[in-house]
Write an enzyme that holds these catalytic residues in place. Structure first.
Site: not given
Ligand code: PGA
Length: 254
Positions: A9-11, A96, A98, A168, A174, A213, A234-235
């Site tokens: 998930n590149w956001k 998500h 966010e 999540e 993150g 994470s 993500g990251g």
């Protein structure tokens, strides 16, 4: 048998150049585990075409980070499931944290997006999870159940035959504070038990990913848990060696 799935998930990250580089590398990594582990990446809508151009014909799957509930019309700034699908997408992340947080998406809106994604031929990846305060208060499952129930109420339990769930915990996203394998497994198992109240077969077959994470170091132990079918990353999905290592960690489930 539930096939392991590792999804990036590149956001709000990426350029045409970085997308080309990552999509090419992930396509090669996906080809290596073809038939054993599914590998996917969800990209900002404007970059999905670049993923398609560089991964077409490979085992890499891709999708969007969100989708609109509408099919077309006067909804400035939105992307419909059909538009996302036209660029070869398989998946659409919905709900998500966010989006729920920064864009005030209610569970009802998320359920409508889930439905719209399926009607548009996409597989929704439904994100659920509690905040740190909710975790501390011991209400994790109440939160997860309510977020699941909103979708079940709208589309029915059978809709999960063609969907993915991502647990999540918001406090883990993150932050570097990965949920321990025990905590994550406990919640995944409880999610499956909740779904089983509606339909045992669906509960046993739906893939539940862990996100928050999840990295090259934590993935092996997380993916060793019986109810964790892979990860939403993500990251670490912005770095080729890290994401590749996470894909390899999922091979143990294959
Ligand atoms: P993270 O994000 O891996 O950077 O914690 C996961 C997610 O939000 O999907």
């Amino acid at each position: 048998m539930r096939k392991p799935l590792v999804m990036g998930n590149w956001k709000l990250n990426g350029t045409k150049d970085s997308t080309k580089e990552l999509a090419t590398a992930f396509a090669a990594a996906a080809n290596k585990v073809k038939g054993k582990v599914e590998v996917a990446v969800c990209a900002p809508a404007i970059l999905i075409g670049t993923v398609e151009a560089n991964a077409q014909g490979s085992a890499l799957l891709w999708g969007s980070e969100d989708c609109d509930v509408h099919t077309k019309g006067a909804y400035t700034g939105e992307n419909s499931p059909a538009m996302i699908k036209e660029f070869g997408s398989t998946f659409a992340i919905v709900g998500h944290s966010e989006r729920r947080g920064y864009h005030h998406e209610s569970s009802e809106t998320v359920a409508a997006k889930f439905k719209a994604a399926q009607e548009g031929g996409l597989i929704p990846v439904l994100c659920i999870g509690e905040s740190e305060a909710e975790f501390d208060a011991g209400t994790t499952m109440a939160v997860c159940e309510a977020e699941l129930k909103a979708v079940i109420d709208l589309v029915g339990i059978k809709a999960f035959e063609s969907a993915v769930i991502a647990y999540e915990p918001i406090w883990a996203i993150g932050t570097g504070k990965t949920a321990t394998p025990e905590i994550a497994q406990g919640v995944h198992q409880a999610i499956r038990a909740y779904l089983a109240k509606f339909d045992a077969e669906v509960a046993a077959s739906v893939r539940i990913l862990y996100g928050g994470s999840c990295n090259a170091k934590t993935a092996p132990e997380l993916f060793a848990q019986p109810d964790i079918d892979g990860g939403l990353i993500g990251g670490a999905s912005l770095k080729v060696p890290d994401f590749t290592a996470i894909i390899e960690a999922a091979l143990q489930r294959a």
